[in-house]
Design a protein around this motif. Structure first.
Motif, mmCIF file in Angstrom:
data_model
loop_
_atom_site.group_PDB
_atom_site.id
_atom_site.type_symbol
_atom_site.label_atom_id
_atom_site.label_comp_id
_atom_site.label_asym_id
_atom_site.label_seq_id
_atom_site.Cartn_x
_atom_site.Cartn_y
_atom_site.Cartn_z
ATOM 1 N N GLY A 79 -8.836 -1.884 4.327
ATOM 2 C CA GLY A 79 -7.481 -2.755 3.080
ATOM 3 C C GLY A 79 -5.748 -2.668 3.251
ATOM 4 N N THR A 107 -3.968 -0.660 2.445
ATOM 5 C CA THR A 107 -3.185 0.585 2.841
ATOM 6 C C THR A 107 -3.861 1.128 3.412
ATOM 7 O OG1 THR A 107 -3.883 0.441 -0.063
ATOM 8 C CG2 THR A 107 -3.196 3.081 1.385
ATOM 9 N N SER A 156 -5.604 -7.086 1.778
ATOM 10 C CA SER A 156 -6.786 -6.519 1.175
ATOM 11 C C SER A 156 -7.579 -8.344 0.958
ATOM 12 C CB SER A 156 -6.776 -5.859 0.349
ATOM 13 O OG SER A 156 -6.410 -4.663 -0.039
ATOM 14 N N ARG A 214 -3.191 -5.086 -16.690
ATOM 15 C CA ARG A 214 -3.521 -3.484 -16.618
ATOM 16 C C ARG A 214 -1.938 -2.665 -16.960
ATOM 17 N NH1 ARG A 214 -2.065 -0.927 -9.909
ATOM 18 N NH2 ARG A 214 -2.313 1.188 -10.622
ATOM 19 N N CYS A 265 0.836 1.109 -9.424
ATOM 20 C CA CYS A 265 1.404 2.196 -8.624
ATOM 21 C C CYS A 265 2.563 1.910 -7.647
ATOM 22 C CB CYS A 265 0.325 1.801 -7.177
ATOM 23 S SG CYS A 265 -1.264 2.560 -7.669
HETATM 24 N N1 C6P Z 1 -2.150 -3.378 -5.831
HETATM 25 C C1 C6P Z 1 -2.348 -3.639 -8.454
HETATM 26 O O1 C6P Z 1 -3.014 -3.578 -9.118
HETATM 27 P P1 C6P Z 1 -5.395 -2.007 -1.417
HETATM 28 O O2 C6P Z 1 -5.399 -1.126 -2.714
HETATM 29 O O3 C6P Z 1 -4.967 -0.981 -0.511
HETATM 30 O O4 C6P Z 1 -6.111 -2.734 -1.249
HETATM 31 O O5 C6P Z 1 -3.936 -2.178 -1.938
HETATM 32 C C2 C6P Z 1 -2.494 -1.941 -2.536
HETATM 33 C C3 C6P Z 1 -1.190 -2.815 -2.975
HETATM 34 C C4 C6P Z 1 -0.473 -2.987 -1.187
HETATM 35 N N2 C6P Z 1 0.698 -3.693 -1.886
HETATM 36 C C5 C6P Z 1 0.466 -4.737 -2.844
HETATM 37 C C6 C6P Z 1 1.656 -5.040 -3.349
HETATM 38 C C7 C6P Z 1 -0.259 -3.870 -3.735
HETATM 39 O O6 C6P Z 1 -0.364 -4.578 -5.332
HETATM 40 C C8 C6P Z 1 -1.104 -3.142 -3.818
HETATM 41 C C9 C6P Z 1 -2.201 -2.739 -4.861
HETATM 42 C C10 C6P Z 1 -3.204 -2.986 -6.786
HETATM 43 O O7 C6P Z 1 -1.406 -3.739 -8.185
HETATM 44 C C11 C6P Z 1 -3.371 -1.937 -7.099
HETATM 45 S S1 C6P Z 1 -2.807 -0.770 -7.442
#
Ligand code: C6P
Length: 405
Positions: free
Chosen positions: A87, A89, A217, A358, A363
């Protein structure tokens, strides 16, 4: 647009039709993606790149076809530039390890921005701690745009890499990444774009954008969870060391020395998520059949409609109001005496009416701290949302405000 392709949208939540406006967190999956997962495990499940037997050949072919689809989706030069990860991250952590090990030394600087997701902060912070490097932050202007004058002032001969979000996951605003890349490249500095919130909503062309790295992702683009992409320009990927060791990423192993596989496998240690890649390929086919430009136009119109309707509610404050947005709108609700109604309370009352949004810091705590609030409420749209969804959401919000005021 195509709600019937998404079985989950028929679910009732607290006895109400589900209105799903949490697409920035994750999107729902169309039937073709669900079918692809069942098909893979039912008909051709086998480990890839390892077996001469039939099933392994089929699985390998499908996995590599999916890589081609990803390369085409973002207009990469070749599928060698597409590394499958877990993903966004994971992609950022891999890059911070690999690029950091090879290119960053004590006293060097990495630049991020005030509005980054934690995934585009913490891996760089960890790298800086490991190497004695320094993390610099592009500040925000009052209108929540990135302060590009300040950015220019941060760039110097110690800057090794700039990593910024294309679209803010909290505010939905589209950042001027083209200009950031141009300014960095003028000084020979490498740029990574966090495309987690842009690849699903905009037409992405890495050749035109000229970013050195792009991360995103699959699950935010109607694909499966546990799969993401690290795109890198071939010249960079050739130069960088692998971030992880194990099977698949090697050419030869002896106790004296290991040599590494060719791209992209050098960066893909262990059994890859080939069922996920196949299913992601199906979600790419699905969005391309509708047309990414059509999806972008539809979502843009919906986000504008959300903002317009929110602006009509006296108690609501929209963040980055009037700014160009891709998919998400953040807001808070205030009582007549100016006290903020906690976003969780708003979120819970919306949920009771079947509306999923949400709430919280999303985050992105440094941005939320900068805004000086405990969090926001965020409504984010996907291709299946309709004007009617927005109307249900707005009327549910008005009811929630009546109960909380
Ligand atoms: N944001 C949100 O609700 P992952 O979890 O690895 O798929 O993506 C992380 C991530 C990284 N950068 C940005 C700009 C993002 O928006 C996200 C994921 C979600 O905003 C879940 S915290």
């Amino acid at each position: 647009m195509n709600q019937e392709d998404f079985p989950i949208l028929n679910e009732l939540v607290h006895g109400r039709r589900l209105v799903y406006l949490d697409n920035a967190a994750t999107t729902q999956k169309p039937q073709v993606v669900l079918d692809a997962i069942t098909e893979a495990y039912s008909h051709w499940n086998a480990n890839v790149h390892r077996g001469v037997h039939h099933l392994s050949q089929v699985a390998t072919q499908k996995h590599e076809e999916a890589r081609e689809k990803v390369a085409q989706l973002i207009h990469a030069h070749s599928s060698e530039e597409i590394i499958f990860t877990k993903g966004t991250t994971d992609s950022l952590n891999m890059l911070a390890r690999s690029f950091g090990d090879a290119m960053v030394k004590e006293g060097d600087e990495i630049i991020i921005s005030q509005l980054e997701h934690h995934s585009n902060i913490v891996p760089w912070q960890m790298l800086c701690e490991r190497k004695g490097a320094v993390l610099k932050v592009i500040p925000l202007c009052e209108d929540l745009s990135l302060d590009l004058e300040a950015f220019k002032g941060l760039l110097n001969e110690k800057t090794k890499l700039v990593s910024v979000a294309h679209v803010s996951n909290v505010l939905g605003v589209v950042n001027p990444v083209e200009e950031i890349i141009h300014l960095a490249h003028e000084r020979g500095i490498v740029v990574c774009v966090d495309g987690a919130q842009s690849v699903p909503h905009l037409v992405m062309n890495v050749k035109q954008l000229d970013c050195d790295f792009l991360v995103f992702s699959a699950h935010k683009m109607y694909g499966p969870t546990g799969l993401g992409v690290l795109y890198g320009k071939k010249e960079w990927l050739d130069k960088l060391p692998p971030a992880e060791g194990g099977g698949e990423m090697i050419e030869h192993v002896s106790f004296e020395k290991t040599t590494y596989n060719v791209l992209p496998y050098k960066f893909e240690a262990g059994t890859p998520n080939y069922v996920g890649s196949y299913a992601f390929g199906k979600s790419i086919d699905y969005v391309q059949a509708i047309g990414l430009e059509n999806i972008a136009k539809h979502e843009h119109a919906l986000a504008e409609y959300i903002e317009q309707e929110l602006n009509k509610i006296r108690q609501v404050k929209v963040y980055a109001a009037g700014k160009e947005k891709a998919g998400a709108v953040s807001f808070n609700v205030y009582r007549a005496d100016g006290a903020l109604i906690h976003p969780f309370d708003v979120g819970v009352l919306l949920d009771r009416q079947g509306v999923a949004v949400r709430t919280g810091h999303h985050c992105a705590e440094p941005l939320i701290d900068w805004l000086g609030v405990p969090g926001t409420v965020r409504a984010s749209v996907g291709l299946y949302n309709t004007k009617e969804d927005v109307d249900v959401f707005i009327s549910a919000l008005k009811k929630a405000i009546m109960m909380l005021e």
